[in-house]
Design an enzyme around this catalytic site. Structure first.
Site, short mmCIF file in Angstrom:
data_model
loop_
_atom_site.label_atom_id
_atom_site.label_comp_id
_atom_site.label_asym_id
_atom_site.label_seq_id
_atom_site.Cartn_x
_atom_site.Cartn_y
_atom_site.Cartn_z
N SER A 61 37.68 31.89 34.27
CA SER A 61 36.76 32.49 33.29
C SER A 61 36.72 31.67 31.99
O SER A 61 37.65 30.93 31.67
CB SER A 61 37.20 33.92 32.97
OG SER A 61 37.31 34.67 34.16
N1 SAM Z 1 41.74 35.46 36.50
C1 SAM Z 1 41.25 34.25 37.06
C2 SAM Z 1 41.67 33.02 36.34
O1 SAM Z 1 42.31 33.12 35.29
O2 SAM Z 1 41.38 31.92 36.86
C3 SAM Z 1 39.75 34.26 37.26
C4 SAM Z 1 39.47 34.72 38.58
S1 SAM Z 1 37.92 34.57 39.30
C5 SAM Z 1 36.75 34.94 38.07
C6 SAM Z 1 38.03 36.06 40.30
C7 SAM Z 1 39.07 36.01 41.39
O3 SAM Z 1 39.13 37.30 42.00
C8 SAM Z 1 38.77 35.02 42.50
O4 SAM Z 1 39.84 34.12 42.65
C9 SAM Z 1 38.62 35.91 43.75
O5 SAM Z 1 39.08 35.31 44.94
C10 SAM Z 1 39.46 37.09 43.36
N2 SAM Z 1 39.17 38.33 44.10
C11 SAM Z 1 37.98 38.86 44.46
N3 SAM Z 1 38.17 40.02 45.11
C12 SAM Z 1 39.51 40.24 45.16
C13 SAM Z 1 40.33 41.26 45.69
N4 SAM Z 1 39.83 42.33 46.33
N5 SAM Z 1 41.67 41.17 45.56
C14 SAM Z 1 42.23 40.10 44.94
N6 SAM Z 1 41.50 39.08 44.41
C15 SAM Z 1 40.16 39.15 44.51
#
Ligand code: SAM
Length: 216
Positions: A61
């Site tokens: 993000s």
């Molecule tokens: N917090 C992260 C960072 O600092 O890089 C940003 C993450 S990115 C915007 C969103 C993440 O949520 C992705 O890596 C995606 O694979 C994960 N995601 C989506 N659905 C999910 C779920 N049900 N459980 C765990 N992770 C999930």
């Protein structure tokens, strides 16, 4: 530009300059080397004012959004916090400096493994992580003082509300597949919930049992 100088400039212009006031959040943003959490070829852009790709069609993000969400969680150093969507691990590393212990869940194994290695390299021993569907939370470790969801949800997952401690805060983007509103839910003393809308945002999809279905 030297990356440490770039980080300082990022914090001055994008974080303090846009109104983030919590000194602990500002210190964490100054301390954590974001350039280690982006793909090596992109390290020169690590302190730019934008989200960046991290592989697997996912993103790290925008720095301002990371700081804003962290501030809205109102963390105390004794808090236990759950993050759904570890991604690069950057947000978890910021939270690790603000709370007692961070629990973070990622559904894509290759991202989780990379993040775990970085936590070890940086000596972040107060982060526990697992590879799983985070929409159902982490019941064995509940309740949490704060829960952060870093992917866009179609609705607020019931399972996460149930895992919030009294006085706890949940920050989550909720909306359609393209645009969301960042929402903060607080669990009141009487066990009820109060909800406020914070800002418009765009996140990748929260995929899973209590998220978007059919993408697994
Ligand atoms: N917090 C992260 C960072 O600092 O890089 C940003 C993450 S990115 C915007 C969103 C993440 O949520 C992705 O890596 C995606 O694979 C994960 N995601 C989506 N659905 C999910 C779920 N049900 N459980 C765990 N992770 C999930």
């Amino acid at each position: 530009m030297n990356l440490d100088i770039a980080r300082k400039k990022m914090v001055e212009s994008q974080i303090i300059g846009r109104g983030i006031e919590d000194s602990r959040v500002i210190e964490a943003m100054l301390r954590v080397p974001r350039h280690l959490f982006v793909q090596e070829a992109m390290s020169a852009q690590a302190y730019s004012d934008s989200a960046l790709p991290i592989g697997e069609k996912q993103t790290i993000s925008q720095p301002y959004m990371v700081a804003y969400m962290a501030e809205k969680l109102e963390l105390r150093s004794s808090d236990r916090v759950l993050e759904i969507g570890t991604g690069s691990g950057y947000h978890a590393a910021i939270l690790a400096g603000l709370a007692q212990r961070v629990y973070t869940i990622e559904r894509i194994p290759v991202l989780a493994v990379k993040a775990r290695k970085l936590f070890d390299t940086l000596g972040l021993t107060n982060i526990a992580m697992k590879i799983d569907d985070g929409t159902v939370g982490w019941s064995q470790e509940a309740p949490f003082d704060a829960i952060l969801v870093t992917a866009g949800a179609p609705r607020i997952p019931d399972g996460l509300l149930k895992q919030l401690a009294v006085g706890g805060r949940l920050v989550i983007p909720v909306g359609d597949e393209k645009e969301q509103v960042l929402i903060r839910v607080r669990k009141d003393e009487d066990g009820g919930f109060s909800e406020e809308s914070l800002l418009d945002c765009r996140f990748v999809k929260l995929i899973g049992k209590e998220g978007w279905k059919g993408y697994e």
